[in-house]
Design a protein around this motif. Structure first.
Motif, PDB file in Angstrom:
ATOM      1  N   UNK A 169       0.810  -1.206   0.000  1.00 37.51           N
ATOM      2  CA  UNK A 169       0.000   0.000   0.000  1.00 37.51           C
ATOM      3  C   UNK A 169       0.851   1.267   0.000  1.00 37.51           C
ATOM      4  N   UNK A 170       0.458   2.243  -0.806  1.00 37.11           N
ATOM      5  CA  UNK A 170       1.166   3.523  -0.837  1.00 37.11           C
ATOM      6  C   UNK A 170       0.955   4.263   0.479  1.00 37.11           C
ATOM      7  N   UNK A 171      -0.217   4.149   1.065  1.00 41.50           N
ATOM      8  CA  UNK A 171      -0.470   4.824   2.338  1.00 41.50           C
ATOM      9  C   UNK A 171       0.444   4.272   3.435  1.00 41.50           C
ATOM     10  N   UNK A 172       0.645   2.963   3.447  1.00 39.60           N
ATOM     11  CA  UNK A 172       1.556   2.376   4.430  1.00 39.60           C
ATOM     12  C   UNK A 172       2.973   2.846   4.169  1.00 39.60           C
ATOM     13  N   UNK A 173       3.375   2.888   2.891  1.00 45.82           N
ATOM     14  CA  UNK A 173       4.710   3.378   2.553  1.00 45.82           C
ATOM     15  C   UNK A 173       4.890   4.816   3.019  1.00 45.82           C
ATOM     16  N   UNK A 396      -6.288  -0.952   1.820  1.00 40.65           N
ATOM     17  CA  UNK A 396      -5.415  -1.262   0.689  1.00 40.65           C
ATOM     18  C   UNK A 396      -6.225  -1.715  -0.517  1.00 40.65           C
ATOM     19  N   UNK A 397      -7.293  -2.478  -0.283  1.00 38.95           N
ATOM     20  CA  UNK A 397      -8.124  -2.901  -1.407  1.00 38.95           C
ATOM     21  C   UNK A 397      -8.739  -1.689  -2.107  1.00 38.95           C
ATOM     22  N   UNK A 398      -9.202  -0.737  -1.318  1.00 40.97           N
ATOM     23  CA  UNK A 398      -9.756   0.481  -1.914  1.00 40.97           C
ATOM     24  C   UNK A 398      -8.680   1.226  -2.704  1.00 40.97           C
ATOM     25  N   UNK A 399      -7.489   1.292  -2.124  1.00 42.81           N
ATOM     26  CA  UNK A 399      -6.402   2.016  -2.785  1.00 42.81           C
ATOM     27  C   UNK A 399      -6.096   1.419  -4.154  1.00 42.81           C
ATOM     28  N   UNK A 400      -6.015   0.083  -4.223  1.00 42.45           N
ATOM     29  CA  UNK A 400      -5.721  -0.547  -5.511  1.00 42.45           C
ATOM     30  C   UNK A 400      -6.843  -0.335  -6.505  1.00 42.45           C
ATOM     31  N   UNK A 401      -8.087  -0.415  -6.033  1.00 37.24           N
ATOM     32  CA  UNK A 401      -9.206  -0.166  -6.937  1.00 37.24           C
ATOM     33  C   UNK A 401      -9.146   1.259  -7.475  1.00 37.24           C
ATOM     34  N   UNK A 517     -12.178  -8.351   4.080  1.00 41.53           N
ATOM     35  CA  UNK A 517     -11.395  -7.959   2.907  1.00 41.53           C
ATOM     36  C   UNK A 517     -10.359  -9.032   2.637  1.00 41.53           C
ATOM     37  N   UNK A 518     -10.789 -10.129   2.096  1.00 44.00           N
ATOM     38  CA  UNK A 518      -9.900 -11.274   1.986  1.00 44.00           C
ATOM     39  C   UNK A 518      -9.737 -11.693   0.534  1.00 44.00           C
ATOM     40  N   UNK A 519      -9.373 -12.921   0.292  1.00 45.51           N
ATOM     41  CA  UNK A 519      -8.706 -13.292  -0.950  1.00 45.51           C
ATOM     42  C   UNK A 519      -9.623 -14.010  -1.935  1.00 45.51           C
ATOM     43  N   UNK A 520     -10.663 -13.372  -2.400  1.00 35.35           N
ATOM     44  CA  UNK A 520     -11.563 -14.000  -3.342  1.00 35.35           C
ATOM     45  C   UNK A 520     -11.271 -13.523  -4.758  1.00 35.35           C
ATOM     46  N   UNK A 521     -11.212 -14.480  -5.663  1.00 33.91           N
ATOM     47  CA  UNK A 521     -10.807 -14.193  -7.027  1.00 33.91           C
ATOM     48  C   UNK A 521     -11.968 -13.713  -7.889  1.00 33.91           C
TER      49      UNK A 521
END
Length: 862
Positions: A169-173, A396-401, A517-521
């Motif tokens: 995540x950019x926010x974490x960075x 992080x999921x929101x950030x990537x979206x 917010x887990x790992x569903x494809x």
């Protein structure tokens, strides 16, 4: 890093004085020794110098038993390792720093150990081994924090920040660079202050704040120039050039690329040189100086391959493909973009992968290969979805979206232009969110496989297994071979966990969204199956706002005979403003009337409106994605005098995947008469007394006496339940329902529950949470769908605690004894809008009430 070599480190003017200060017990004497010492350049010396002057360092001697010979040997090894990293000789650096680990002389201030782990992290990072680098930096961070060695913590944070930029995540960075910057300023180290400025510059650029990115880069350049660090100057000049180029200030960008090239030449840094060749090539390409651009790109490729820089090589390959594109040699461009795509996929570098797919799709479009272009767009979307799914936390999921919203938009556009309902359905379902969809799938597995494990345990355990297994199968690899994405998942978790114990990331309780917010494809090949799962005799409308243009509605309409149409509708500024208002929970939302919602007529495509108004008994499965879930759909106009709620029986469903899961459930049982129902009515609710409901002949009502009893009945199944209370959105929890004073029902309470077949929430916001933007509509009502309820009545806004609202709800409940819930809502809406002056009243008396789920066959005819 620094430009100094190991030669002469032992004879450095500061070495002997720093040694004396290092072993002395007297703090005052130490300060006197260091009074005239200038900050040394080599990091082996500078690390000791900064610690000796750190006002927060532990008192006393740093290492009283350290001999002068051992001091010299340690400095020599550290500088040799640092020099090897600078030369990109990762193998030598790893060997040297591994040896250094065995040379620790102190048990309380393990500077040697920390510096060795930082060096190992630098070496691993240089060769692209992110996982090893993360572990090394993480170990250094922990030891430095335990021993009070703040300069070591600073070095580890900077290394972690750069890795987080690449893989997480950019926010974490940004948080890591901000903490490192504070430490650099506290320790008065301009070189690391400059490094942090460059990290913050890149964070700002990736988050879209280009002006701040330039400011940070120029700040870093000035600091590096003042301390005469060629490598730092090169890095800062390159950062400035890249962002200036993005701002289309090309002449300035070219000047800064030249400065970067000159500095990297002095520093002897091959990675920097490949990056500047790429930038200079881009400047030429923008000016249509194609031959000059190709010359620069080929020089960058040569430099990258000579130095073994795999990521730089992938960039150079993509740059050469762009040359073919500029020459309109589309056949060659396809070949070259595929080569660069393979290089990026091997490195699991998502930005490069998505860009390569984008350019590949463009080339296919130019060649007239529409099917191949659409396939490339969908492959790009799946790559982003897999990458996004690796991150458990919702932020992080929101950030990537958000960062890759163009990937989603281009996939939707390609699906629309090439007439592929299946591709559109998949892309829109990804934007609708995969967490609820995954929860439904895992709920079914949990019910079938394990009565012992809770649903949440099943969710977390099985999701991991399913993801890894699916990815391995998709990659056609042996079961024992780890896929890049499985490795990425470990790295992301590792990066997120590092430093938590020492305050880098707050140990807040996990919210429901983070657990979900887990790992569903994504359902890559399931578009046709998702559309085919719509119940017979129903219309389907899947609708959403374009991810890059919030004034553009994209929609899919499937008619009852299976015919599908795709289209777009432009929203007026008034409609966009109304949607913005509906996305919040302010008082202005509660004051809306039908006339205020007139601009939303564009949300229902014109041919759909005509079909619904001209077909008595029409049924509609409506899948509004993202913020459109918050619309009070019953009040959306289809014409000047008709709204959706009085024109068709409809249900809202969170996604097509959820709809398919609901439709696959066994048919409903025909309820006995009178129908059994449990009732909890909060004493804090003034109206909604439900007197007729409780006394009527069609319901066998059990009035529950305590909130605890209500919770228990809500979780243990049953035919039907009605719950009243004040619902309130709240940060962290998302939403809660106030059952009584200081007694709440939380969404997480429904994880693992078995909810009643028919469930009615008479409360504000029970079916949606405001202010979350485009994401899964996680709420009490949608979680209850996953937990077993077949029919749910809930709200997507504030339902008035009023007499008209109570009458409306009772009308629905009365009709539900004879009809399915969507038909009951249709009848009640027609009834209330037929009342005098009802169309001029505020719609919060009825419009927020919506049916959730899908349509089932009539139990009497099934």
């Amino acid at each position: 890093m620094n430009a100094d070599h190991a030669d002469g480190i032992v004879d450095h003017p500061a070495s002997a004085i720093l040694y004396e200060a290092w072993i002395t017990e007297d703090g005052g004497g130490r300060k006197g020794l260091l009074e005239d010492v200038r900050p040394p350049g080599p990091v082996a010396l500078r690390s000791r110098y900064r610690h000796l002057l750190d006002p927060e360092a532990p008192p006393g001697s740093c290492d009283p038993g350290l001999s002068s010979a051992a001091w010299d040997a340690l400095l020599l090894l550290e500088t040799q390792g640092d020099d090897a990293v600078r030369r990109n000789d990762s193998a030598s650096a790893t060997r040297i720093f591994t040896e250094l680990l065995s040379r620790e002389t102190s048990s309380t201030l393990r500077v040697v150990t920390v510096n060795a782990h930082v060096g190992l992290g630098d070496a691993a990072s240089a060769r692209g081994d992110i996982e090893t680098a993360t572990r090394a930096y993480g170990t250094a961070l922990e030891i430095a924090s335990d021993d009070g060695y703040r300069f070591g913590r600073l070095r580890a944070l900077v290394g972690l920040g750069h890795l987080t930029l690449i893989a997480s995540s950019i926010e974490i960075a940004r948080a890591r660079f901000e903490e490192a910057s504070d430490l650099a300023n506290a320790l008065e180290d301009p070189l690391f202050s400059a490094n942090c400025a460059l990290g913050l510059s890149e964070c700002a650029e990736r988050l879209g704040d280009l002006e701040s990115a330039v400011e940070h880069a120029l700040e870093g350049y000035a600091e590096c120039r003042d301390i005469r660090s060629p490598l730092g100057e090169g890095n800062a000049a390159l950062r400035a050039a890249v962002v200036l180029h993005r701002l289309k200030r090309r002449s300035e960008a070219g000047e800064w690329y030249e400065r970067a090239h000159a500095a990297y030449t002095v520093a002897g840094n091959p990675m920097g040189l490949t990056n500047t060749w790429e930038g200079l090539g881009d400047v030429h390409l923008d000016a249509y100086e194609i031959d000059d651009a190709e010359r620069c790109y080929r020089e960058g490729l040569r430099t990258a391959e000579s130095a073994g820089l795999r990521l730089s090589r992938a960039h150079a390959l993509q740059d050469l493909a762009r040359v073919s594109r500029a020459r309109a040699d589309w056949e060659d461009a396809v070949v070259r973009f595929r080569v660069s795509l393979a290089a990026y996929r091997e490195l699991d570098e998502i930005v490069g992968v998505s860009n390569a797919y984008h350019r590949l799709a463009e080339a296919y479009e130019e060649l007239g290969h529409g099917e191949d272009a659409l396939s490339a767009r969908m492959d790009a979307l799946v790559a982003v979805e897999e990458y996004r799914a690796t991150h458990r936390d919702d932020r992080s999921q929101r950030e990537y979206r958000d960062r890759f919203r163009g990937v989603y938009a281009r996939a939707l556009d390609a699906a629309t232009r090439h007439g592929s309902p299946a591709a559109f359905a998949v892309a829109a379902d990804c934007l609708a969110g995969r967490r609820l969809a995954g929860l439904f799938e895992e709920a079914a597995r949990a019910a079938a496989d394990s009565a012992e494990l809770s649903l949440l345990q099943e969710l977390l355990v099985r999701a991991d297994q399913r993801l890894v297994g699916h990815r391995r199968e998709a990659a056609d690899r042996a079961a024992r071979v780890e896929t890049p994405s499985a490795r990425r998942e470990r790295i992301v978790r590792l990066l997120g966990a590092v430093g938590v114990r020492h305050g880098l990331a707050p140990q807040a309780a996990a919210s429901l969204e983070d657990l979900m917010a887990t790992v569903y494809l994504p359902p890559r090949e399931e578009g046709d199956a998702l559309l085919a799962a719509i119940p017979g005799g129903c219309h389907l409308v899947q609708t959403l706002l374009d991810p890059t243009d919030r004034h553009l509605v994209r929609w899919l309409w499937r008619e009852p005979d299976g015919t599908c149409r795709l289209g777009t509708t432009e929203l007026t500024p008034e409609a966009a403003e109304t949607l913005r208002l509906l996305g919040g929970d302010g008082d202005d939302r509660a004051g809306l009337r039908l006339d205020d919602l007139a601009p939303l007529r564009a949300l229902v495509p014109t041919p759909v409106s005509e079909a619904l108004t001209g077909q008595p008994g029409a049924r509609l499965v409506l899948v509004p994605v993202g913020e459109l879930w918050l619309v009070p759909w019953s009040a959306v106009p289809l014409s000047d005098d008709r709204v959706l709620g009085e024109s068709a029986a409809f249900v809202l469903c969170p996604s097509l995947t959820v709809q398919r899961q609901l439709a696959a459930r066994t048919g409903r049982q025909a309820p006995a008469r009178p129908r059994r129902v449990d009732l909890w009515r909060s004493p804090l609710v003034l109206h909604h007394r439900l007197s007729d409901f409780r006394s009527g002949p069609d319901w066998d009502v059990t009035v529950l006496s305590t909130p605890a009893q209500a919770k228990q009945r809500l979780k243990s199944g049953g035919q039907a339940m009605v719950v009243t209370g004040h619902g309130r959105p709240t940060p962290g929890l998302g939403h809660y329902l106030e059952l009584d004073r200081n007694e709440w029902l939380l969404p997480v309470d429904l994880v693992g529950a078995r909810t009643p077949e028919l469930l009615v929430f008479i409360a504000c916001w029970a079916g949606a949470v405001p202010g979350h933007g485009p994401t899964d509509p996680l709420s009490l009502a949608t979680l209850a769908l996953a937990a077993g309820s077949s029919e749910i009545m809930a709200t997507v806004g504030e339902l008035a605690d009023s007499v008209p609202a109570s009458r409306y709800v009772e009308r629905v409940l009365e009709t539900t004894t004879e009809k399915a819930l969507p038909d009951a809502l249709l009848a009640a809406t027609c009834w209330i809008l037929s009342q005098e002056d009802a169309r001029s009243e505020r719609v919060h008396h009825w419009a927020p009430v919506v049916p959730l789920g899908t349509f089932y066959p009539d139990p009497s005819t099934a």
